[in-house]
Scaffold this motif. Sequence first.
Motif, PDB file in Angstrom:
ATOM      1  N   TYR A   1      62.760 -17.856 -11.699  1.00  0.00           N
ATOM      2  CA  TYR A   1      62.350 -16.202 -12.316  1.00  0.00           C
ATOM      3  C   TYR A   1      62.145 -16.186 -10.628  1.00  0.00           C
ATOM      4  O   TYR A   1      61.093 -15.948 -10.259  1.00  0.00           O
TER       5      TYR A   1
ATOM      6  N   LEU B   1      61.961 -12.185  -8.127  1.00  0.00           N
ATOM      7  CA  LEU B   1      61.914 -11.070  -8.273  1.00  0.00           C
ATOM      8  C   LEU B   1      61.818  -9.799  -6.986  1.00  0.00           C
ATOM      9  O   LEU B   1      61.836 -10.703  -5.783  1.00  0.00           O
TER      10      LEU B   1
ATOM     11  N   TYR C   1      60.069  -6.669  -4.967  1.00  0.00           N
ATOM     12  CA  TYR C   1      59.347  -6.154  -4.681  1.00  0.00           C
ATOM     13  C   TYR C   1      59.162  -4.896  -3.449  1.00  0.00           C
ATOM     14  O   TYR C   1      60.005  -5.481  -2.088  1.00  0.00           O
TER      15      TYR C   1
ATOM     16  N   LYS D   1      56.657  -2.185  -0.399  1.00  0.00           N
ATOM     17  CA  LYS D   1      55.948  -2.575  -0.099  1.00  0.00           C
ATOM     18  C   LYS D   1      56.463  -1.244   1.224  1.00  0.00           C
ATOM     19  O   LYS D   1      56.851  -1.778   1.824  1.00  0.00           O
TER      20      LYS D   1
ATOM     21  N   ALA E   1      50.059  -0.195   4.345  1.00  0.00           N
ATOM     22  CA  ALA E   1      49.387   0.455   3.508  1.00  0.00           C
ATOM     23  C   ALA E   1      48.495   0.745   2.133  1.00  0.00           C
ATOM     24  O   ALA E   1      47.827   1.368   1.552  1.00  0.00           O
ATOM     25  N   GLU E   2      49.952   0.035   1.659  1.00  0.00           N
ATOM     26  CA  GLU E   2      49.643   0.176   0.152  1.00  0.00           C
ATOM     27  C   GLU E   2      50.185  -0.893  -0.131  1.00  0.00           C
ATOM     28  O   GLU E   2      50.886  -2.568   0.029  1.00  0.00           O
ATOM     29  N   GLY E   3      49.796  -1.621  -2.134  1.00  0.00           N
ATOM     30  CA  GLY E   3      50.014  -2.292  -2.548  1.00  0.00           C
ATOM     31  C   GLY E   3      51.553  -2.664  -2.500  1.00  0.00           C
ATOM     32  O   GLY E   3      51.970  -1.592  -3.052  1.00  0.00           O
ATOM     33  N   PRO E   4      52.081  -4.113  -2.624  1.00  0.00           N
ATOM     34  CA  PRO E   4      53.132  -4.189  -3.169  1.00  0.00           C
ATOM     35  C   PRO E   4      53.936  -3.672  -4.511  1.00  0.00           C
ATOM     36  O   PRO E   4      52.947  -3.822  -5.169  1.00  0.00           O
TER      37      PRO E   4
ATOM     38  N   PHE F   1      55.917  -3.497  -7.699  1.00  0.00           N
ATOM     39  CA  PHE F   1      57.740  -4.327  -8.062  1.00  0.00           C
ATOM     40  C   PHE F   1      58.462  -3.734  -8.810  1.00  0.00           C
ATOM     41  O   PHE F   1      58.812  -2.402  -8.768  1.00  0.00           O
TER      42      PHE F   1
ATOM     43  N   PHE G   1      59.813  -7.481  -0.159  1.00  0.00           N
ATOM     44  CA  PHE G   1      60.262  -8.962  -0.244  1.00  0.00           C
ATOM     45  C   PHE G   1      60.898  -9.155  -1.258  1.00  0.00           C
ATOM     46  O   PHE G   1      60.280  -8.687  -2.333  1.00  0.00           O
TER      47      PHE G   1
ATOM     48  N   ARG H   1      59.425 -18.166  -8.817  1.00  0.00           N
ATOM     49  CA  ARG H   1      58.408 -18.603  -9.192  1.00  0.00           C
ATOM     50  C   ARG H   1      58.925 -19.732 -10.819  1.00  0.00           C
ATOM     51  O   ARG H   1      59.937 -19.394 -10.883  1.00  0.00           O
TER      52      ARG H   1
ATOM     53  N   PHE I   1      53.242 -17.697  -7.662  1.00  0.00           N
ATOM     54  CA  PHE I   1      53.968 -16.587  -7.165  1.00  0.00           C
ATOM     55  C   PHE I   1      54.600 -16.893  -5.857  1.00  0.00           C
ATOM     56  O   PHE I   1      53.118 -17.588  -5.208  1.00  0.00           O
TER      57      PHE I   1
ATOM     58  N   PHE J   1      56.321 -15.846  -2.068  1.00  0.00           N
ATOM     59  CA  PHE J   1      56.464 -14.878  -1.302  1.00  0.00           C
ATOM     60  C   PHE J   1      57.456 -15.337  -0.707  1.00  0.00           C
ATOM     61  O   PHE J   1      57.148 -16.474   0.355  1.00  0.00           O
ATOM     62  N   GLY J   2      58.570 -14.307   0.372  1.00  0.00           N
ATOM     63  CA  GLY J   2      59.136 -14.617   1.521  1.00  0.00           C
ATOM     64  C   GLY J   2      58.481 -13.722   2.404  1.00  0.00           C
ATOM     65  O   GLY J   2      57.789 -12.743   2.287  1.00  0.00           O
ATOM     66  N   THR J   3      58.637 -13.327   3.667  1.00  0.00           N
ATOM     67  CA  THR J   3      57.929 -13.229   4.722  1.00  0.00           C
ATOM     68  C   THR J   3      58.525 -11.245   5.001  1.00  0.00           C
ATOM     69  O   THR J   3      58.027 -10.680   5.363  1.00  0.00           O
TER      70      THR J   3
ATOM     71  N   ARG K   1      39.834   0.213   0.343  1.00  0.00           N
ATOM     72  CA  ARG K   1      41.235   0.379   1.196  1.00  0.00           C
ATOM     73  C   ARG K   1      40.791  -0.103   3.073  1.00  0.00           C
ATOM     74  O   ARG K   1      41.223  -0.486   2.695  1.00  0.00           O
TER      75      ARG K   1
ATOM     76  N   LEU L   1      53.610 -13.335   8.789  1.00  0.00           N
ATOM     77  CA  LEU L   1      53.611 -14.298   7.402  1.00  0.00           C
ATOM     78  C   LEU L   1      53.746 -13.967   6.291  1.00  0.00           C
ATOM     79  O   LEU L   1      53.541 -14.549   5.659  1.00  0.00           O
ATOM     80  N   GLY L   2      54.563 -12.716   5.571  1.00  0.00           N
ATOM     81  CA  GLY L   2      54.415 -12.666   4.523  1.00  0.00           C
ATOM     82  C   GLY L   2      53.040 -12.538   4.160  1.00  0.00           C
ATOM     83  O   GLY L   2      51.966 -12.224   3.834  1.00  0.00           O
TER      84      GLY L   2
ATOM     85  N   MET M   1      45.547  -7.535   5.988  1.00  0.00           N
ATOM     86  CA  MET M   1      45.488  -6.751   5.006  1.00  0.00           C
ATOM     87  C   MET M   1      45.145  -7.598   3.188  1.00  0.00           C
ATOM     88  O   MET M   1      45.920  -9.178   3.244  1.00  0.00           O
TER      89      MET M   1
ATOM     90  N   LEU N   1      45.531  -7.985  -0.796  1.00  0.00           N
ATOM     91  CA  LEU N   1      45.739  -7.990  -1.862  1.00  0.00           C
ATOM     92  C   LEU N   1      45.607  -9.074  -2.983  1.00  0.00           C
ATOM     93  O   LEU N   1      45.314  -9.628  -3.102  1.00  0.00           O
TER      94      LEU N   1
ATOM     95  N   PHE O   1      50.426  -6.117  -8.286  1.00  0.00           N
ATOM     96  CA  PHE O   1      49.010  -6.099  -7.037  1.00  0.00           C
ATOM     97  C   PHE O   1      48.643  -4.245  -7.116  1.00  0.00           C
ATOM     98  O   PHE O   1      48.718  -3.587  -7.658  1.00  0.00           O
ATOM     99  N   GLY O   2      47.905  -4.424  -6.723  1.00  0.00           N
ATOM    100  CA  GLY O   2      46.678  -3.093  -6.534  1.00  0.00           C
ATOM    101  C   GLY O   2      47.083  -2.929  -4.946  1.00  0.00           C
ATOM    102  O   GLY O   2      47.476  -3.501  -4.460  1.00  0.00           O
ATOM    103  N   PRO O   3      45.629  -1.348  -4.252  1.00  0.00           N
ATOM    104  CA  PRO O   3      46.833  -0.596  -3.383  1.00  0.00           C
ATOM    105  C   PRO O   3      46.052  -1.549  -1.914  1.00  0.00           C
ATOM    106  O   PRO O   3      46.830  -1.692  -0.688  1.00  0.00           O
TER     107      PRO O   3
END
Lengths: 111, 113
Positions: A32, A34, A36, A38, A41-44, A46, A89, A93, A99, A101-103, B9, B41-42, B88, B90, B104-106
């Motif tokens: 699987y 995916l 993402y 980003k 200053a925010e989360g990724p 989907f 990103f 999985r 999961f 993730f790439g960099t 945050r 580093l992702g 950061m 997450l 994900f969260g913020p």
Amino acid sequence: DQQVKQNSPSLSVQEGRISILNCDYTNSMFDYFLWYKKYPAEGPTFLISISSIKDKNEDGRFTVFLNKSAKHLSLHIVPSQPGDSAVYFCAARPAGNQFYFGTGTSLTVIP
Amino acid sequence: DVKVTQSSRYLVKRTGEKVFLECVQDMDHENMFWYRQDPGLGLRLIYFSYDVKMKEKGDIPEGYSVSREKKERFSLILESASTNQTSMYLCASSSTGRLNPQYFGPGTRLTVL
């Protein structure tokens, strides 16, 4: 050991053109995949995913391609818009819950 | 809509302080995850949990612990914060099943001085 690799840290594309983001993986047990997006200053968020039984999945301007023999995944964005500027990103999985993730690739769409 | 919230945050702490980062999800997801994101580093997995009171180490668990007393809540604890834990953080959650993404969260931007 990085099992999911994004070898291009950054990409710049003109508005309206195609953006192609690439991802390679090493684990043949991944089933699987995916993408993402980003913003700073925010989360990724989907974006789109694909199962290993498919080779293509589309959602509006976004298309993900999977080449299992090459262990390669790509995300196409057509047409690219300035609001697409973000870090992308890829993730994968295997059976199980973790999961990988790439960099990340930082995409800049130039107006 | 899936909602994952994180308690802060932005957070500034001193070296040696004990730090708690809280994460709550409202989708009844079985799985919850803590990552840290650093430039170049992702996303690196610190810990994850697939059930209440269950936890598994990720790739970089050293210096961290976690707690999951309720299904919707997953806490990350820095027992004695150090400057190299400035990052950061997450939180994410997912449902068990093959084709379910993580949400994900913020994020919490933690600075350790």
